[in-house]
Motif scaffolding. Structure first.
Motif, PDB file in Angstrom:
ATOM      1  N   LYS A   1     -11.694  11.502  -9.819  1.00 33.29           N
ATOM      2  CA  LYS A   1     -11.413  10.300 -10.000  1.00 33.29           C
ATOM      3  C   LYS A   1     -10.174   9.492  -9.735  1.00 33.29           C
ATOM      4  O   LYS A   1     -10.160   8.664  -8.936  1.00 33.29           O
ATOM      5  CB  LYS A   1     -11.701   9.628 -11.515  1.00 33.29           C
ATOM      6  N   ALA A   2      -9.289  10.223  -9.873  1.00 33.69           N
ATOM      7  CA  ALA A   2      -7.828  10.054  -9.268  1.00 33.69           C
ATOM      8  C   ALA A   2      -7.915   9.963  -7.525  1.00 33.69           C
ATOM      9  O   ALA A   2      -7.296   9.036  -6.940  1.00 33.69           O
ATOM     10  CB  ALA A   2      -6.917  10.830  -9.725  1.00 33.69           C
ATOM     11  N   LYS A   3      -8.607  10.911  -7.157  1.00 31.79           N
ATOM     12  CA  LYS A   3      -8.532  11.215  -5.705  1.00 31.79           C
ATOM     13  C   LYS A   3      -9.396   9.753  -4.972  1.00 31.79           C
ATOM     14  O   LYS A   3      -9.191   9.308  -3.802  1.00 31.79           O
ATOM     15  CB  LYS A   3      -9.112  12.574  -5.105  1.00 31.79           C
ATOM     16  N   TRP A   4     -10.528   9.487  -5.853  1.00 30.09           N
ATOM     17  CA  TRP A   4     -11.377   8.334  -5.261  1.00 30.09           C
ATOM     18  C   TRP A   4     -10.476   6.980  -4.933  1.00 30.09           C
ATOM     19  O   TRP A   4     -10.622   6.360  -4.004  1.00 30.09           O
ATOM     20  CB  TRP A   4     -12.354   7.959  -6.252  1.00 30.09           C
ATOM     21  N   LEU A   5      -9.539   6.753  -5.700  1.00 29.20           N
ATOM     22  CA  LEU A   5      -8.443   5.750  -5.595  1.00 29.20           C
ATOM     23  C   LEU A   5      -7.900   5.610  -4.383  1.00 29.20           C
ATOM     24  O   LEU A   5      -7.829   4.686  -3.491  1.00 29.20           O
ATOM     25  CB  LEU A   5      -7.624   5.698  -6.622  1.00 29.20           C
ATOM     26  N   LYS A   6      -7.432   6.860  -3.778  1.00 26.37           N
ATOM     27  CA  LYS A   6      -7.181   6.928  -2.232  1.00 26.37           C
ATOM     28  C   LYS A   6      -8.044   6.522  -1.231  1.00 26.37           C
ATOM     29  O   LYS A   6      -7.951   5.830  -0.335  1.00 26.37           O
ATOM     30  CB  LYS A   6      -6.513   8.482  -2.076  1.00 26.37           C
ATOM     31  N   ALA A  53      -7.488   3.377   1.414  1.00 22.34           N
ATOM     32  CA  ALA A  53      -7.221   3.645   2.777  1.00 22.34           C
ATOM     33  C   ALA A  53      -7.771   2.670   3.589  1.00 22.34           C
ATOM     34  O   ALA A  53      -8.899   1.830   3.395  1.00 22.34           O
ATOM     35  CB  ALA A  53      -7.959   4.709   2.849  1.00 22.34           C
ATOM     36  N   LYS A  54      -7.014   2.159   4.696  1.00 21.75           N
ATOM     37  CA  LYS A  54      -7.513   1.097   5.416  1.00 21.75           C
ATOM     38  C   LYS A  54      -7.831   1.394   6.895  1.00 21.75           C
ATOM     39  O   LYS A  54      -8.848   0.887   7.362  1.00 21.75           O
ATOM     40  CB  LYS A  54      -6.167   0.417   5.614  1.00 21.75           C
ATOM     41  N   THR A  55      -7.367   2.464   7.574  1.00 23.79           N
ATOM     42  CA  THR A  55      -7.789   2.950   8.913  1.00 23.79           C
ATOM     43  C   THR A  55      -8.786   4.194   8.623  1.00 23.79           C
ATOM     44  O   THR A  55      -8.931   4.773   7.667  1.00 23.79           O
ATOM     45  CB  THR A  55      -6.577   3.420   9.624  1.00 23.79           C
ATOM     46  N   PRO A  56      -9.692   4.282   9.590  1.00 26.29           N
ATOM     47  CA  PRO A  56     -10.562   5.262   9.778  1.00 26.29           C
ATOM     48  C   PRO A  56      -9.922   6.842   9.343  1.00 26.29           C
ATOM     49  O   PRO A  56     -10.468   7.385   8.640  1.00 26.29           O
ATOM     50  CB  PRO A  56     -11.438   5.419  10.943  1.00 26.29           C
ATOM     51  N   GLU A  57      -8.854   6.828  10.051  1.00 26.29           N
ATOM     52  CA  GLU A  57      -8.173   8.111   9.758  1.00 26.29           C
ATOM     53  C   GLU A  57      -7.689   8.324   8.316  1.00 26.29           C
ATOM     54  O   GLU A  57      -7.816   9.413   7.863  1.00 26.29           O
ATOM     55  CB  GLU A  57      -7.039   8.281  10.735  1.00 26.29           C
ATOM     56  N   GLU A  58      -7.071   7.397   7.786  1.00 25.69           N
ATOM     57  CA  GLU A  58      -6.632   7.526   6.366  1.00 25.69           C
ATOM     58  C   GLU A  58      -7.844   7.594   5.463  1.00 25.69           C
ATOM     59  O   GLU A  58      -7.810   8.466   4.688  1.00 25.69           O
ATOM     60  CB  GLU A  58      -6.065   6.080   5.927  1.00 25.69           C
ATOM     61  N   LYS A  59      -9.068   6.967   5.673  1.00 25.38           N
ATOM     62  CA  LYS A  59     -10.265   7.090   4.895  1.00 25.38           C
ATOM     63  C   LYS A  59     -10.789   8.488   4.974  1.00 25.38           C
ATOM     64  O   LYS A  59     -11.174   8.920   4.200  1.00 25.38           O
ATOM     65  CB  LYS A  59     -11.240   5.822   5.317  1.00 25.38           C
ATOM     66  N   VAL A  62     -18.462  -6.403  -7.683  1.00 28.62           N
ATOM     67  CA  VAL A  62     -17.442  -6.388  -6.733  1.00 28.62           C
ATOM     68  C   VAL A  62     -16.221  -6.254  -7.078  1.00 28.62           C
ATOM     69  O   VAL A  62     -15.757  -6.808  -7.999  1.00 28.62           O
ATOM     70  CB  VAL A  62     -17.493  -7.692  -5.770  1.00 28.62           C
ATOM     71  N   ILE A  63     -15.631  -4.867  -6.411  1.00 24.48           N
ATOM     72  CA  ILE A  63     -14.255  -4.669  -7.114  1.00 24.48           C
ATOM     73  C   ILE A  63     -13.355  -4.776  -5.866  1.00 24.48           C
ATOM     74  O   ILE A  63     -13.416  -3.872  -4.974  1.00 24.48           O
ATOM     75  CB  ILE A  63     -14.379  -3.143  -7.659  1.00 24.48           C
ATOM     76  N   GLU A  64     -12.373  -5.613  -5.899  1.00 24.04           N
ATOM     77  CA  GLU A  64     -11.510  -5.630  -4.787  1.00 24.04           C
ATOM     78  C   GLU A  64     -10.007  -5.178  -5.282  1.00 24.04           C
ATOM     79  O   GLU A  64      -9.225  -5.786  -6.032  1.00 24.04           O
ATOM     80  CB  GLU A  64     -11.109  -6.917  -4.326  1.00 24.04           C
ATOM     81  N   VAL A  65      -9.605  -3.942  -4.654  1.00 22.10           N
ATOM     82  CA  VAL A  65      -8.460  -3.061  -5.232  1.00 22.10           C
ATOM     83  C   VAL A  65      -7.426  -3.832  -4.629  1.00 22.10           C
ATOM     84  O   VAL A  65      -7.461  -3.810  -3.357  1.00 22.10           O
ATOM     85  CB  VAL A  65      -8.621  -1.686  -5.261  1.00 22.10           C
ATOM     86  N   SER A  66      -6.114  -4.185  -5.298  1.00 25.24           N
ATOM     87  CA  SER A  66      -5.043  -4.746  -4.720  1.00 25.24           C
ATOM     88  C   SER A  66      -4.118  -3.456  -4.452  1.00 25.24           C
ATOM     89  O   SER A  66      -3.730  -2.743  -5.376  1.00 25.24           O
ATOM     90  CB  SER A  66      -4.241  -5.560  -5.502  1.00 25.24           C
TER      91      SER A  66
END
Length: 386
Positions: free
Chosen positions: A10-15, A19-25, A194-198
């Motif tokens: 669950k904690a890792k899913w937040l990352k 993530a914004k870039t394809p590499e990060e994701k 819809v969940i928009e994480v800041s």
């Protein structure tokens, strides 16, 4: 819990969500997948994550192609106000339709698979711009299917093109099933979240309710999100949803894409009314029919897309000045906070109040706060400190 995930996962899913870039994701998704236990409750999640990793790898390869200039890239940068991907079986006339609507230099031919890479074009409707993307055919035996799915997943909506001279019902069911297998659904759920994480700031958890929770309270939602270490997010609830629906919304394994259907080549069918009547009974999406060749029915596509994507136009102004000619294009349910953030990130921090002229208020120039829900055509004047 739907997925019965351990706290580490669950904690890792937040990352992954942050993530914004394809590499990060991709890196975050690989890390998340390594912490997901293998059991029946996580089978669908693991399958989706594996497919999503394959899409991300292709997307990264596409970025390399653009940088080096080698080969044709499948990635299309979003331009205009919204992006709509045009999909359909082989030889339905997608390329001609996009050409007629936008003037884009698509490849038009009377044989299947003539389109081998996406081509963008811009459709203007009223005072908004809809970017249409012509794509290779969507079919099970196409080598491009995975890439077309990637385009569809990143788009704001879909325009499905079918052939009136074939069997539109069978074609539609095939397209719908392929999309569903890759986690894209066309039917709007009775309730959705819809969940928009800041990623930054300390806004806390904000809720916009356009529906209701069936078996839980907002405090239950807060506790659930805190289990995933989500403390700053905007949660929008539409229709009737359960706590399980809220958790499911955290994952991208099922994405609803608003879509419309255009049945092409209607000019080549003698009894088109019978064809449309039969098709309508098996499809709950907005349906248009006509001919890309003659132009029949093309003039309605912009309006139907606008309505199906649930877009609204918000015109901004400064004190003692006329409203802007170009509107902000948002989705139904947007608030003054969304308007302020679209203008400048500091507008929320320094916000005092907003004045509104339009359908969302009782009288012209009414003062409202950040959580006021705006409507199509509203004129908004935001007042800030300093």
């Amino acid at each position: 819990m739907v997925t019965n995930l351990p706290a580490e996962a669950k904690a890792k899913w937040l990352k992954v969500m942050e993530a914004k870039t394809p590499e990060e994701k991709m890196k975050a998704l690989e890390d998340f997948l390594s912490s997901v236990p293998k059991h029946k409750g996580t089978e669908k999640l693991r399958l989706w994550a594996t497919r999503r990793l394959a899409e991300l790898r292709e997307e990264i390869e596409e970025k390399k192609k653009r940088k080096t200039g080698r080969g044709v890239s499948f990635f299309i940068e979003k331009e205009g106000d919204v992006q709509v991907v045009v999909v359909g079986p082989p030889n339905t006339g997608k390329s001609m339709l996009v050409n007629r609507l936008t003037g884009a230099r698509t490849i038009i031919a009377d044989y299947p698979y003539s389109t081998t890479y996406p081509v963008p074009g811009m459709l203007k409707y009223r005072d908004i711009y809809i970017q249409l993307i012509d794509t290779p055919p969507l079919s099970r035996d196409s080598v491009f299917t995975n890439r077309v799915i990637g385009l569809a997943r990143n788009a704001d909506g879909l325009l499905i093109i079918l052939d009136a001279t074939m069997d539109p019902g069978a074609e539609f069911n095939e397209v719908k099933e392929i999309l569903r297998e890759y986690g894209i659904i066309l039917s709007k759920p009775a309730g959705r979240v819809v969940i928009e994480v800041s990623r930054s700031g300390k806004h806390g958890l904000r809720f916009t309710l356009m529906g209701r929770l069936l078996n839980a309270t907002l405090d239950d939602v807060r506790k659930l999100l805190e289990e995933y270490r989500i403390y700053n997010a905007h949660i929008k609830i539409y229709g009737e949803v359960t706590l399980d629906d809220v958790e499911q919304a955290l994952f991208e394994n099922t994405a609803y894409k608003p879509a419309i259907v255009y049945i092409n080549k209607a000019d080549l069918v003698k009894d088109i009314d019978t064809v449309i009547k039969a098709f309508t009974s098996s499809c709950n999406l907005p349906i248009l029919y006509g001919s890309a060749m003659t132009g029949l029915g093309l003039d309605k596509i912009g309006e139907v897309l606008f309505n199906q994507l649930e877009l609204i136009r918000i015109y901004t102004k400064s004190p003692n000045t006329p409203p802007s000619e170009k509107p902000l294009v948002l989705r139904k349910g947007a608030t003054i906070r969304d308007v302020a953030e679209s203008i400048h990130r500091d507008f929320v921090k320094n916000f005092l109040y907003a004045k509104i002229w339009g359908k969302s208020v009782k009288y012209p120039g009414e003062k409202v706060g950040l959580e006021h829900i705006v409507e199509d055509g509203d004129i908004v004047e935001i007042h800030i400190r300093g």
